[in-house]
Enzyme design. Structure first.
Site, mmCIF file in Angstrom:
data_model
loop_
_atom_site.group_PDB
_atom_site.id
_atom_site.type_symbol
_atom_site.label_atom_id
_atom_site.label_comp_id
_atom_site.label_asym_id
_atom_site.label_seq_id
_atom_site.Cartn_x
_atom_site.Cartn_y
_atom_site.Cartn_z
ATOM 1 C CG ASP A 159 -1.710 1.254 1.378
ATOM 2 O OD1 ASP A 159 -2.594 1.502 0.534
ATOM 3 O OD2 ASP A 159 -1.426 2.017 2.324
ATOM 4 C CE LYS A 177 -1.873 5.270 0.744
ATOM 5 N NZ LYS A 177 -2.113 4.991 2.168
#
Lengths: 353, 353
Positions: free
Chosen positions: B212, B216
């Site tokens: 995750d 980003k």
């Protein structure tokens, strides 16, 4: 093409011209004005900015705000006037600029923190004429402070408190003076260093009296829906009372060491409680607790670990009970011009999808 | 009037509908879609949202993305599709949405962090068709991260480094685990508490593997002009090797205490140097040092004093050698919906001056 007229070509104005020249697309500077001279292009074509300082001096005509504004307002839409001054007189003319169909971008705090009647006139007229008035650089220079507050408010968040260190000068002075470790200096010595490095106003009392911070508190308060006024906002003046009436900065600087003990006592009291001194502005959009003051904060507080001359702003809202914090350089030509330039894009975005 | 179709009405979608309903101006929701049902209004009039969950269930027809998109694209301009899912399949359809004249707002990271070809196709098509694609909530939820980076870049600043704690879950876990004072807990206990409070994915390995955060980092890198890819980005997987192949979250949770000593050793080494452990993402827009890793940071570092599950992002640039820092809640329905809502305004601003 966005047509631009620049009022004020000092440090910030010059830096903005440099930034705009490097970009060199979409934004077309067609007019420059300072306190003595103005330079208008021919038929709204872009000025050649490669030698603008010399051109303004040699080819410029006598400064005349009326003809400058008229020239700008006759350019094809959109036209933006940028006010890089801190002049109250120019701020008083914003309603006229708007009447003429111009958008406004400015780091000048006067229109947004002074007379409430002028402020409301600007807001109302800009709505009526669909003029855009952006002033991100009035608080925290290029930091995204006003844009973030605007987004919070217009999406329906409830702002509970805004707190910040809004003066780069006072940030530097108290970060240096009040800390847990490192070399300790006397208050007057730190003010002297700050003055010598150009961090302060020519008379440092103009920083220490808190007025500049108060103006930023008023701007944020009004944006958050609270009609704050410089006349009623409680502001702690850090200048010792006997030094306030001295007639010159030189006299002030030479007398300040007499009060080192006074400041040292304040600092010792804070330090003994594991706290540091910080000069903060508080905006209370709901109640009446907005104020500007010197406070003691525990070492765990985000403001306590601030370094250099950084600004820091904390928004406590319904959606951000643990505050949304923005931190970084809040003064200086490069970051102020950056804030202005970002605002120019926000206006140009609306014309060129 | 801005016409809106919402794909995905789970936690974030529901919260967005609540926020939009409270605002109740300019934005007109005309279509809802989840994995099984869809609800389209009549002739592009606004849906009555007072009882939308029930309406979707009882009056909704079978979910059909094609007819949903067609209905939305037949509405008067501007029309925006909001994708609240984390679906790769829907991300793959963005080029089609753009072809149909729709703008896109989304917290779905897939299109911006996955296949570079899809990403470039979206960017190019959106330019060509003058479609706007906003995805502020993909990084730091409602924090003004992508908007700030965009402003820095388009005004000509040079981004030197972006560093951050981009996962609310890993922020919480390491803020709790690695600190100088307060109660000390075992690593497995903290992960257990985080899971029980709903801070983690159903299988906490999906947080601890760093994917995750990597997504980003890729999103920010690409925005800063560096074509990062999940395939080549170095990512430190914090899950102990023997636990990676366990088939269930339950097995993982029951085996994790065997590795408490491993984590305690890492922590002790950091603490002995007056440092704490933090899981950071680094974007190097110039060189090749972008990565995701567990690092030790001194107590004076802004990331060291982070609390709760806050995100923090530091932009080091030519204009901000002392970084511009943004901090606050970077996960949760309220702040994610806030980021989406802010993006909606950025699109609507361009139509209604």
């Amino acid at each position: 093409m966005v047509h631009i007229g620049i009022i004020g070509v000092g440090l910030v104005g010059s830096e903005l011209i440099t930034q705009l020249s490097a970009y060199n697309k979409s934004f077309k500077v067609i007019a420059l004005l300072n306190s003595t001279k103005q330079l208008l292009s021919n038929s709204h074509t872009p000025l050649d900015l490669s030698n603008w300082k010399n051109d303004l001096n040699t080819k410029g005509t006598k400064s005349d705000l009326t003809s400058f504004i008229n020239y700008l307002s006759e350019a094809p839409t959109p036209s933006i006037v940028i006010d890089n001054t801190s002049s109250q007189e120019i701020a008083n003319s914003y309603p006229l600029f708007i009447e003429k169909g111009l958008h406004i971008v400015t780091p000048n705090k006067k229109a947004f923190s002074g007379d409430l009647k002028l402020y409301k006139e600007i807001i109302e007229k800009s709505r009526e004429k669909k003029s855009l008035v952006y002033h991100e650089s009035t608080v925290g220079a290029g930091l995204p402070v006003l844009s973030t507050l605007t987004d919070l408010i217009r999406t329906g968040d409830k702002v509970i408190k805004i707190e910040g260190i809004f003066s780069g000068t006072l940030s530097y002075i108290f970060n240096e003076f009040s800390k847990f470790d490192g070399e300790k200096k006397k208050f007057s010595e730190i003010v002297k260093i700050a003055k010598e490095n150009g961090y302060t106003e020519p008379d440092p009392r103009d920083d220490l009296n808190g007025l500049d911070v108060a103006r930023k508190v008023v701007i944020l308060g009004r944006l958050a829906g609270k009609d704050l006024s410089l006349k009623t906002l409680p502001v702690e003046n850090v200048v010792p009372e006997p030094l306030r009436t001295l007639s010159s900065a030189t006299e002030f600087m030479s007398s300040l060491p007499q009060f080192d003990e006074h400041f040292e006592k304040l600092n010792a009291t804070a330090n003994n409680n594991q706290q540091v001194l910080r000069y903060v502005g508080v905006i209370d959009p709901i109640g009446d607790k907005s104020e500007v003051k010197l406070v003691s904060l525990p070492s765990s507080h985000p403001f306590a670990s601030l370094k250099g001359s950084d600004n820091i702003i904390a928004f406590t809202t319904q959606r951000f009970p643990n505050p949304l914090i923005i931190q970084g350089a809040g003064a200086g030509a490069a970051v102020t011009a950056f804030g202005i330039f970002s605002d120019l894009f926000k206006i140009s975005d609306r014309y060129f999808k």
